[in-house]
Structures are given as C-alpha cells and as structure tokens.
Design a protein around this motif. Structure first.
Motif, short mmCIF file in Angstrom:
data_model
loop_
_atom_site.label_atom_id
_atom_site.label_comp_id
_atom_site.label_asym_id
_atom_site.label_seq_id
_atom_site.Cartn_x
_atom_site.Cartn_y
_atom_site.Cartn_z
N ASN A 275 -17.63 4.67 9.59
CA ASN A 275 -17.00 3.61 10.39
C ASN A 275 -17.10 2.23 9.74
O ASN A 275 -17.18 1.21 10.44
N LEU B 119 -10.04 -1.02 5.86
CA LEU B 119 -9.92 0.41 6.17
C LEU B 119 -9.23 0.67 7.49
O LEU B 119 -8.85 1.80 7.78
N HIS B 120 -9.06 -0.34 8.32
CA HIS B 120 -8.41 -0.16 9.61
C HIS B 120 -6.98 -0.67 9.51
O HIS B 120 -6.78 -1.84 9.20
N SER C 78 -13.28 8.46 2.04
CA SER C 78 -13.48 9.33 3.21
C SER C 78 -14.87 9.10 3.81
O SER C 78 -15.04 9.06 5.03
N CYS D 257 -16.57 6.31 3.66
CA CYS D 257 -16.54 5.01 4.34
C CYS D 257 -15.97 5.13 5.74
O CYS D 257 -16.48 4.52 6.69
N ARG D 258 -14.92 5.91 5.87
CA ARG D 258 -14.29 6.09 7.19
C ARG D 258 -15.20 6.88 8.12
O ARG D 258 -15.28 6.59 9.32
N GLU D 259 -15.89 7.88 7.58
CA GLU D 259 -16.83 8.65 8.39
C GLU D 259 -17.96 7.77 8.93
O GLU D 259 -18.45 7.97 10.04
#
Length: 306
Positions: free
Chosen positions: A256, A305-306, A250, A252-254
């Motif tokens: 970007n 992650l994308h 989470s 990592c996604r925050e």
C-alpha cells in the motif's frame, strides 16, 4: 532409429505448413512487405527501443539480410535509429510515425486475411485448429524456457554480498566508477540487512547463476525507494529487467505504498528507458563528482502508484 517416424511426420507437417505461410505472405500482407519484413516491423513496435541483434536473433534472420532490410526501412522513414550512449556499436530501433501507421495497416490486413482464411472452416474444425496451434506453442515454449531458466526470487544468505560484487564489477568495467561507489552500495545493503522492515531485495537467476537484482526500501509509511536495480549486460534483451521492475512495483502495491522514487545517473540509458516505460517521471537533478573521474548527473525519478 526409433524416432524416425516422428522425424518424418514433423518434416511432413513442416512442408505442409510452409505452403500455408506462403499463402499468408501473399494474401495477408500487402505487396510492399514480405512476411519477414512485417515480423521485423512488429518486433520493433513491441520492443520499442530494441536492438537489431535482439530482433535478428529472436526471428532467426541472416545478419546481412537484416542489415539491408533496416537500411531500407531507415531510407523510407519507417524506423529511427538512436545510438546507445553505453555501447557505440549498438543502436536502439524505434518506429517513426509513418512506421506506426504501416504497423497498424499490417495488423488490419492480417486480421482481415486470417478471417477470410478461416471462413470455410466449421466451428469444430476451427476449434481443433486453434487447439493444435496452442499445443505446438506450449510444447515448444517449454523446450525454449528449459534451455535458459529465469528465476526472480527474494534474497537468501550470501546474496547481498554478490549484489554488491555485481555492482562493483559492472560499474567499474562499463562506466569506470571508482571503489567509492562499491562502498556506497555495500553500506546501503548493510543498512538494509540490519533493518529490512517494509522492504525486500530480489535477485534474478539464469540457470542458477545471479545476473541481476532489485530492491524496495521503506522511506516512509506511504513512500518507497527503488534501489540496486542492475542487470548483467550480457543478459539484457531477455525481459529480465522487466520482470525485476514488475516484481518490485507489485510489492509496493501489496504494501500500500502510494509513491515510489529512485536515484540513477543520466548515463544509464537502458535503465532510464525502463523507468520511462513504467511511467516514472524525472523530477530532480544534481551533480555527482564522487563516483567517477567524469562528473556525473544524478537524477531522481518518481512514480505515483494510485
């Protein structure tokens, strides 16, 4: 005794609900499997790779009965046992293809059975019933969680040293890694403390004591590295490793990040199982003869992650 009225009401409810469970056992699940057996099959499905001890303790099943049940399931090709490379006494449990078909059949039987049971109820009664069930579940869940409170939090002063200690102790005791490995961990943590930009270190606490950790460090503007993922083996099977991984991803996604990778060794089956579960892919292998008297195989695992 002031609480006697509550005790008697709870006992009365238990007697009444036991009759309901008996009907569920007879009417909902097909005759080949009892309610307990169906629950075990369900737990193995959801806890893919769980151990018999984890299932038995969660469901409160007698050790001997559990052993006989699993032997029957194995004989009938419902489950598959895989011996742990870390503890030869433990076996990971998986449903076979036949087992998954049985699970799906049980779910369908259960849905139809419950639907038939609630048809005579009015919408008002059904709403009251579900609300009462949710209340019981909520109250009891609070009681259970208070007995063993798990907290995932960012590191504080003093935590990094304990993370290094945890690595040194566990890897020496369980995997016979030498002191050079603890130095490797301490050096990496020291570098992170000097320049933590783009990363974070978290620890897992159970009742105030640190039992695990995980970290994300910045490799580039778009790539992160997952590091120092560890959990005391006595606390495995409680979902703590899952919480640590999800916290890191989470983050990592925050931030970007488009990609995250990690390095591990091939002997760490529990960690490798979690990495596979979260769709990491093994991308590279290389030998390592520094950390242990036995030659190790280091592995790189990657996740887009994308």
């Amino acid at each position: 005794m002031e609480s006697i009225q509550y005790v008697e009401k709870i006992r009365k409810f238990n007697r009444s609900y036991a009759n309901v469970l008996g009907k569920i056992d007879q009417q909902i699940y097909n005759q080949a499997f009892s309610l307990t057996e169906a629950r075990v099959i369900t737990e193995i499905h959801h806890g893919n790779g769980c151990t018999a001890t984890e299932v038995r303790e969660k469901l409160g099943i007698d050790r001997g009965y559990m052993s006989r049940m699993l032997q029957r399931f194995e004989d009938e090709n419902i489950i598959l046992k895989k011996q742990s490379s870390e503890d030869k006494r433990q076996y990971a449990l998986f449903l076979t293809k036949d087992g998954e078909n049985i699970y799906e059949d049980l779910v369908e039987h259960a849905r139809r059975g419950v639907d038939n049971m609630i048809k005579p109820l009015s919408k008002n009664d059904l709403s009251r019933l579900v609300a009462a069930m949710e209340t019981i579940e909520s109250v009891y869940s609070k009681e259970c969680s208070s007995a063993s409170e798990v907290l995932i939090r960012p590191f504080q002063s003093g935590d990094a040293g304990y993370v290094a200690h945890l690595h040194g102790r566990i890897y020496d005791k369980t995997y016979k890694f030498g002191q050079i490995f603890e130095y490797y961990v301490m050096k990496g943590l020291a570098d992170f403390m000097i320049d933590p930009e783009g990363g974070e270190l978290w620890v897992a606490e159970v009742n105030g004591g640190i039992v695990g950790s995980i970290a994300i460090t910045k490799s580039s503007d778009t790539v992160a590295q997952l590091r120092w993922f560890i959990l005391d083996e006595s606390f495995q099977g409680r979902g703590i490793g899952k919480k640590l991984i999800e916290t890191a991803l989470s983050f990592c996604r925050e931030k970007n990040y488009a990609h995250v990778f990690l390095w591990t060794v091939s002997t760490l089956e529990s960690a490798r199982y979690i990495y596979r579960k979260y769709n990491f892919k093994l991308t590279e292998e290389k030998p390592n003869d520094e950390w242990s008297a036995t030659k190790l195989i280091e592995e790189r695992w990657d996740l887009d992650l994308h």
